[in-house]
Design a protein around this motif. Structure first.
Motif, mmCIF file in Angstrom:
data_model
loop_
_atom_site.group_PDB
_atom_site.id
_atom_site.type_symbol
_atom_site.label_atom_id
_atom_site.label_comp_id
_atom_site.label_asym_id
_atom_site.label_seq_id
_atom_site.Cartn_x
_atom_site.Cartn_y
_atom_site.Cartn_z
ATOM 1 N N UNK A 144 137.010 -8.585 4.135
ATOM 2 C CA UNK A 144 137.952 -7.905 3.257
ATOM 3 C C UNK A 144 137.421 -6.712 2.479
ATOM 4 N N UNK A 145 136.109 -6.555 2.404
ATOM 5 C CA UNK A 145 135.562 -5.439 1.628
ATOM 6 C C UNK A 145 135.865 -4.093 2.280
ATOM 7 N N UNK A 146 135.679 -4.010 3.592
ATOM 8 C CA UNK A 146 136.001 -2.755 4.282
ATOM 9 C C UNK A 146 137.488 -2.451 4.152
ATOM 10 N N UNK A 147 138.325 -3.476 4.170
ATOM 11 C CA UNK A 147 139.765 -3.285 3.959
ATOM 12 C C UNK A 147 140.023 -2.595 2.628
ATOM 13 N N UNK A 148 139.415 -3.134 1.575
ATOM 14 C CA UNK A 148 139.644 -2.587 0.237
ATOM 15 C C UNK A 148 139.154 -1.148 0.130
ATOM 16 N N UNK A 149 137.985 -0.877 0.692
ATOM 17 C CA UNK A 149 137.438 0.481 0.676
ATOM 18 C C UNK A 149 138.346 1.431 1.455
ATOM 19 N N UNK A 150 138.878 0.959 2.574
ATOM 20 C CA UNK A 150 139.733 1.786 3.421
ATOM 21 C C UNK A 150 141.007 2.211 2.722
ATOM 22 N N UNK A 151 141.452 1.416 1.758
ATOM 23 C CA UNK A 151 142.701 1.709 1.063
ATOM 24 C C UNK A 151 142.474 2.330 -0.309
ATOM 25 N N UNK A 152 141.276 2.804 -0.527
ATOM 26 C CA UNK A 152 140.997 3.484 -1.791
ATOM 27 C C UNK A 152 141.898 4.707 -1.933
ATOM 28 N N UNK A 153 142.511 4.911 -3.098
ATOM 29 C CA UNK A 153 143.393 6.064 -3.273
ATOM 30 C C UNK A 153 142.643 7.390 -3.353
ATOM 31 N N UNK A 154 141.324 7.331 -3.495
ATOM 32 C CA UNK A 154 140.528 8.553 -3.630
ATOM 33 C C UNK A 154 139.428 8.599 -2.580
ATOM 34 N N UNK A 155 139.544 9.529 -1.650
ATOM 35 C CA UNK A 155 138.477 9.767 -0.678
ATOM 36 C C UNK A 155 138.209 8.614 0.254
ATOM 37 N N UNK A 156 139.238 7.959 0.757
ATOM 38 C CA UNK A 156 139.056 6.799 1.628
ATOM 39 C C UNK A 156 138.265 7.148 2.882
ATOM 40 N N UNK A 157 138.549 8.298 3.485
ATOM 41 C CA UNK A 157 137.867 8.686 4.717
ATOM 42 C C UNK A 157 136.367 8.827 4.491
ATOM 43 N N UNK A 158 135.982 9.503 3.418
ATOM 44 C CA UNK A 158 134.566 9.683 3.111
ATOM 45 C C UNK A 158 133.904 8.346 2.787
ATOM 46 N N UNK A 159 134.627 7.476 2.095
ATOM 47 C CA UNK A 159 134.069 6.172 1.729
ATOM 48 C C UNK A 159 133.851 5.303 2.954
ATOM 49 N N UNK A 160 134.750 5.375 3.930
ATOM 50 C CA UNK A 160 134.561 4.620 5.165
ATOM 51 C C UNK A 160 133.319 5.111 5.903
ATOM 52 N N UNK A 161 133.132 6.414 5.938
ATOM 53 C CA UNK A 161 131.951 6.968 6.596
ATOM 54 C C UNK A 161 130.677 6.523 5.887
ATOM 55 N N UNK A 162 130.722 6.511 4.555
ATOM 56 C CA UNK A 162 129.562 6.081 3.787
ATOM 57 C C UNK A 162 129.285 4.600 4.006
ATOM 58 N N UNK A 163 130.360 3.814 4.158
ATOM 59 C CA UNK A 163 130.200 2.380 4.426
ATOM 60 C C UNK A 163 129.402 2.174 5.715
ATOM 61 N N UNK A 164 129.766 2.904 6.756
ATOM 62 C CA UNK A 164 129.074 2.767 8.044
ATOM 63 C C UNK A 164 127.609 3.164 7.899
ATOM 64 N N UNK A 165 127.329 4.223 7.156
ATOM 65 C CA UNK A 165 125.949 4.643 6.936
ATOM 66 C C UNK A 165 125.164 3.556 6.193
ATOM 67 N N UNK A 166 125.790 2.985 5.162
ATOM 68 C CA UNK A 166 125.133 1.922 4.399
ATOM 69 C C UNK A 166 124.875 0.704 5.275
ATOM 70 N N UNK A 167 125.829 0.402 6.155
ATOM 71 C CA UNK A 167 125.678 -0.742 7.052
ATOM 72 C C UNK A 167 124.513 -0.521 8.017
#
Length: 226
Positions: A144-167
């Motif tokens: 569920x964490x990636x779900x929540x990040x994906x639906x962020x109202x601010x910069x969701x696309x950039x946050x998803x990319x950062x998530x993958x880098x962190x992973x």
């Protein structure tokens, strides 16, 4: 992309999957403040994201693949830490839970203490800006964490990319990533994690029928770092 929530167990959680505007640290602080109070007063550990079956599904896979009990496991967005407790009961000895909400870590710490485990590591961590020590894990788990990040109202696309880098940084070479999502289909998750990961297996999840069409209420995939 899915925007429905089918499980009644979500009713007491913030509607982050239906209402992206509710995302934010203040929203989660309020949730875990209530859950912490409920645990202190009634011993209630709180909700299990996606239900108990979600934990069982992942554990079955780990057992089927003979993941050694000393394998390092990271639970991303651990919440109340109940999944960590289940892993510890099975004998896993190198497990870490992170969450960016300090109250969640406080709650999980008290639940773990009540269960009598002292070898579970907990850290307040923002996975999008992780500390350098968050690396070298054999298994990373997300419910569920990636779900929540994906639906962020601010910069969701950039946050998803950062998530993958962190992973990529958190996992060791050829390490496994187990993700459960109620917002993304298999095809969409394959696209999101195509850079650096390859699909290993799709885990069976509950199905439903609506309007003559069948589908899955959640998607559960196993990736391996390339």
């Amino acid at each position: 992309m899915r925007f429905w929530v089918l499980s009644p167990r979500w009713n007491s959680l913030p509607q982050v999957l239906a209402l992206p505007s509710s995302l934010g640290s203040a929203s989660w602080d309020a949730v875990y403040e209530r859950e912490l109070q409920a645990f202190q007063e009634f011993g209630d550990s709180g909700e299990i994201w996606f239900g108990e079956e979600s934990m069982t599904r992942l554990i079955r896979w780990m057992e089927k693949c003979n993941i050694p009990l000393d394998a390092s496991v990271l639970d991303i967005g651990t919440g109340n830490g109940v999944f960590l407790v289940e892993l510890a009961k099975l004998g896993y000895s190198d497990i870490t839970g992170i969450d960016y909400c300090p109250l969640a870590i406080q709650l999980s710490g008290r639940i773990i203490e009540k269960e009598g485990f002292s070898n579970i590591k907990l850290q307040v961590e923002d996975f999008l800006n992780p500390s350098s020590e968050l690396s070298g894990f054999r298994i990373c788990i997300d419910k569920g964490t990636f779900d929540a990040i994906s639906l962020s109202p601010d910069g969701a696309s950039e946050k998803k990319q950062q998530y993958v880098k962190s992973l990529c940084r958190a996992l060791q070479d050829r390490g496994f990533f187990l993700i459960t999502s109620c917002n993304w289909t298999k095809k969409e998750l394959l696209e999101e994690f195509r850079g650096g990961f390859e699909i290993v297996e799709e885990l069976p999840t509950p199905t439903f029928t609506f309007g003559g069409r069948s589908g899955n209420s959640v998607t559960a995939l196993v990736f391996q770092k390339k």
